[in-house]
Scaffold this active site. Structure first.
Site, PDB file in Angstrom:
ATOM      1  N   SER A 219      -9.123 -31.890 -11.307  1.00 39.49           N
ATOM      2  CA  SER A 219      -9.728 -33.174 -10.966  1.00 39.49           C
ATOM      3  C   SER A 219     -11.247 -33.102 -11.085  1.00 39.49           C
ATOM      4  CB  SER A 219      -9.268 -33.594  -9.571  1.00 39.49           C
ATOM      5  OG  SER A 219      -9.569 -34.945  -9.307  1.00 39.49           O
TER       6      SER A 219
ATOM      7  N   HIS B  93      -1.337 -36.766  -9.960  1.00 38.96           N
ATOM      8  CA  HIS B  93      -2.655 -36.200 -10.233  1.00 38.96           C
ATOM      9  C   HIS B  93      -2.741 -34.708  -9.941  1.00 38.96           C
ATOM     10  CE1 HIS B  93      -6.873 -36.641 -11.122  1.00 38.96           C
ATOM     11  NE2 HIS B  93      -7.258 -36.247  -9.915  1.00 38.96           N
TER      12      HIS B  93
ATOM     13  N   ASP C  50      -0.410 -40.716 -14.338  1.00 38.87           N
ATOM     14  CA  ASP C  50      -1.394 -40.321 -13.334  1.00 38.87           C
ATOM     15  C   ASP C  50      -2.182 -41.567 -12.930  1.00 38.87           C
ATOM     16  OD1 ASP C  50      -3.517 -39.319 -11.850  1.00 38.87           O
ATOM     17  OD2 ASP C  50      -3.946 -37.657 -13.217  1.00 38.87           O
TER      18      ASP C  50
END
Length: 267
Positions: free
Chosen positions: A95, A245, A217
């Site tokens: 991320s 995610h 996602d």
């Protein structure tokens, strides 16, 4: 302050193998890589750490000024690499850490020799010609909710981020991880994460790069993965058979396979 203690650095795996640094995302800690470490440990030296303010890091080292930009977190990465005297390490960032890794590789190119970007997003807010997945109003509402009721935000957002309703234990784990983070520190990290724009930084990447995206996602849609891939010359894009995610938690086998194949090809 000692960097290893400040960032709760853990070193495991094969001491003679190439070093792989695993970096967690917002609201998480190094435990989120527990399904990845065993896949790497036989052949690779594995370094894990917690960003200041996360996990078992030294909370007293947190500075709002330093961590109000991704550069502050990238400096953490460089200082961890310096403390361990890493050379040509592979940085795996989940991320927001994917973009932190891009910055760290630019700051200390001798330390980081390859990047793996798991569910990356250089910009969460939509603009003309770019889809990040959120409007500016969406992000302001998200941040406003987080700042006014962090525990309520955590309970609402964790299942959305994980997006595996048939496995509620995964959403619960992420919620618990969020809730273990100091709300004032989370507020700073969230603003830094969701308001950053690192698109231009992608052009600076000069190392082998793997972009891993989930097939679905809600936080970093497929258009984002395509943008990152196009912006980094020579990068490889792999779309995992995964939802959510956090594919390293929801689909660890597929994630580990793609990671190991990339690592093997670096030799």
């Amino acid at each position: 302050m000692d960097t290893a203690r400040r960032n709760n650095v853990t070193v495991t795996g094969n001491p003679h193998g190439r070093t792989v640094v695993l970096a967690h995302g917002f609201g998480c800690d190094q435990n989120m890589w527990r399904s990845t470490v065993p896949a790497l440990a036989r052949e690779y030296r594995v370094v894990l750490f917690d960003y200041v303010g996360s996990g078992r890091s030294e909370l007293s080292a947190f500075s709002e000024d330093r961590y109000a930009s991704l550069q502050g977190y990238a400096q953490d990465v460089v200082e961890v690499c310096d403390a361990l005297d890493l050379r040509d390490a592979v940085f795996v960032g989940h991320s927001v850490s994917a973009m932190i890794g891009v910055l760290a590789a630019d700051m200390a190119p001798e330390r980081i020799g390859a990047l793996v970007m798991v569910a990356p997003s250089p910009r969460y807010i939509d603009e003309d010609g770019y889809r990040g997945g959120f409007s500016a109003q969406d992000i302001e509402e998200l941040l406003g909710s987080l700042e006014s009721n962090y525990l309520g935000w955590s309970a609402a957002m964790a299942p959305v981020i994980m997006d595996n309703p048939e496995r509620p234990e995964l959403g619960a784990e992420l919620e618990n991880s969020f809730c273990a983070t100091d709300p004032d520190i989370a507020r700073v990290f969230a603003r830094t994460t969701f308001l950053s724009d690192s698109r231009d930084d992608l052009k600076k990447v000069r190392v082998p790069t793997l972009v891993l995206e989930s097939a679905q996602d809600a936080i970093a849609p497929r258009e984002v993965g395509a943008f990152v891939h196009a912006a980094i010359p020579g990068s490889t894009l792999v779309t995992l058979d995964a939802i959510g995610h956090c594919p390293h938690l929801s689909a660890p086998e597929a994630t580990n396979q793609a990671l190991l194949e990339f690592l093997a090809a670096l030799r």
